[in-house]
Enzyme design. Structure first.
Site, PDB file in Angstrom:
ATOM      1  N   ILE A 118       0.838  -1.204   0.000  1.00 53.26           N
ATOM      2  CA  ILE A 118       0.000   0.000   0.000  1.00 53.26           C
ATOM      3  C   ILE A 118       0.871   1.252   0.000  1.00 53.26           C
ATOM      4  O   ILE A 118       0.592   2.217  -0.720  1.00 53.26           O
ATOM      5  CB  ILE A 118      -0.982  -0.012   1.187  1.00 53.26           C
ATOM      6  CG1 ILE A 118      -1.990  -1.148   1.009  1.00 53.26           C
ATOM      7  CG2 ILE A 118      -1.717   1.331   1.292  1.00 53.26           C
ATOM      8  CD1 ILE A 118      -2.900  -1.368   2.210  1.00 53.26           C
ATOM      9  N   CYS A 119       1.941   1.253   0.789  1.00 52.25           N
ATOM     10  CA  CYS A 119       2.823   2.426   0.841  1.00 52.25           C
ATOM     11  C   CYS A 119       3.459   2.692  -0.517  1.00 52.25           C
ATOM     12  O   CYS A 119       3.544   3.839  -0.960  1.00 52.25           O
ATOM     13  CB  CYS A 119       3.903   2.229   1.905  1.00 52.25           C
ATOM     14  SG  CYS A 119       3.247   2.109   3.586  1.00 52.25           S
ATOM     15  N   THR A 120       3.900   1.637  -1.196  1.00 61.92           N
ATOM     16  CA  THR A 120       4.483   1.811  -2.520  1.00 61.92           C
ATOM     17  C   THR A 120       3.445   2.383  -3.474  1.00 61.92           C
ATOM     18  O   THR A 120       3.732   3.323  -4.219  1.00 61.92           O
ATOM     19  CB  THR A 120       5.047   0.482  -3.053  1.00 61.92           C
ATOM     20  OG1 THR A 120       6.092   0.050  -2.174  1.00 61.92           O
ATOM     21  CG2 THR A 120       5.605   0.633  -4.456  1.00 61.92           C
ATOM     22  N   LEU A 173       2.827   6.198  -2.543  1.00 63.62           N
ATOM     23  CA  LEU A 173       3.913   7.111  -2.880  1.00 63.62           C
ATOM     24  C   LEU A 173       4.197   7.146  -4.374  1.00 63.62           C
ATOM     25  O   LEU A 173       4.579   8.196  -4.897  1.00 63.62           O
ATOM     26  CB  LEU A 173       5.164   6.815  -2.056  1.00 63.62           C
ATOM     27  CG  LEU A 173       5.185   7.615  -0.742  1.00 63.62           C
ATOM     28  CD1 LEU A 173       4.066   7.257   0.201  1.00 63.62           C
ATOM     29  CD2 LEU A 173       6.514   7.556  -0.065  1.00 63.62           C
TER      30      LEU A 173
END
Length: 157
Positions: free
Chosen positions: A48-50, A53
């Site tokens: 999710i973070c990838t 961002l």
């Protein structure tokens, strides 16, 4: 969850002093005169973070056009963030809140004490250092790009 609550919109944003991916300290106080978007995220290299961002990377023009400096913050070590930034081609600063562990995330009320990582909190700070917008999403829920666009538009008014 966090031991502190998030600062209120309209209040001065807590200052932070964190190293970027090359160890250069970045502080909000140094950036006075420029609006700043602080994007706290749990972990480099996670799904999710990838996704979040990379979406910001692909839409960096929205921040640039609004004159807003984008800073992404996690409790990952500086070297991890550097490897991730190089792999993903991030052109904005990634800041390490590794030590003292989670101090900036705590100041913004987004540090998860039980797991030792930042929650998904985003904060828009105006050029005078005043918090103008914030959102904190539950674990596993990405922040929509539309929320950033709305906040950037409101800042311009």
């Amino acid at each position: 969850m966090s031991t502190a609550s998030a600062p209120a919109v309209g209040a001065p944003a807590p200052d932070l002093a964190l190293p970027d991916t090359h160890g250069t300290p970045v502080t909000l106080a140094q950036l006075r005169g420029t609006p700043v978007a602080l994007v706290f995220f749990p972990f480099a290299f996670s799904g999710i973070c990838t996704g979040e961002l990379c979406e910001l990377r692909d839409n960096i023009a929205a921040f640039d056009d609004a004159g807003v400096r984008l800073l992404a913050v996690s409790c990952d070590p500086m070297f991890t963030l550097r490897a991730w930034a190089e792999q993903e081609g991030f052109t904005f600063d990634l800041l390490s809140d590794f030590w003292p562990h989670g101090a900036a995330a705590r100041a913004y009320g987004v540090f998860d004490e039980a797991t030792g990582h930042a929650l998904r909190g985003s904060f828009l700070v105006d050029a005078d250092g005043v918090l103008r917008w914030s959102v904190v999403n539950p674990r596993g829920q990405a922040r929509p790009l539309s929320a950033y666009r709305e906040a950037l538009a409101a800042l311009a008014r």
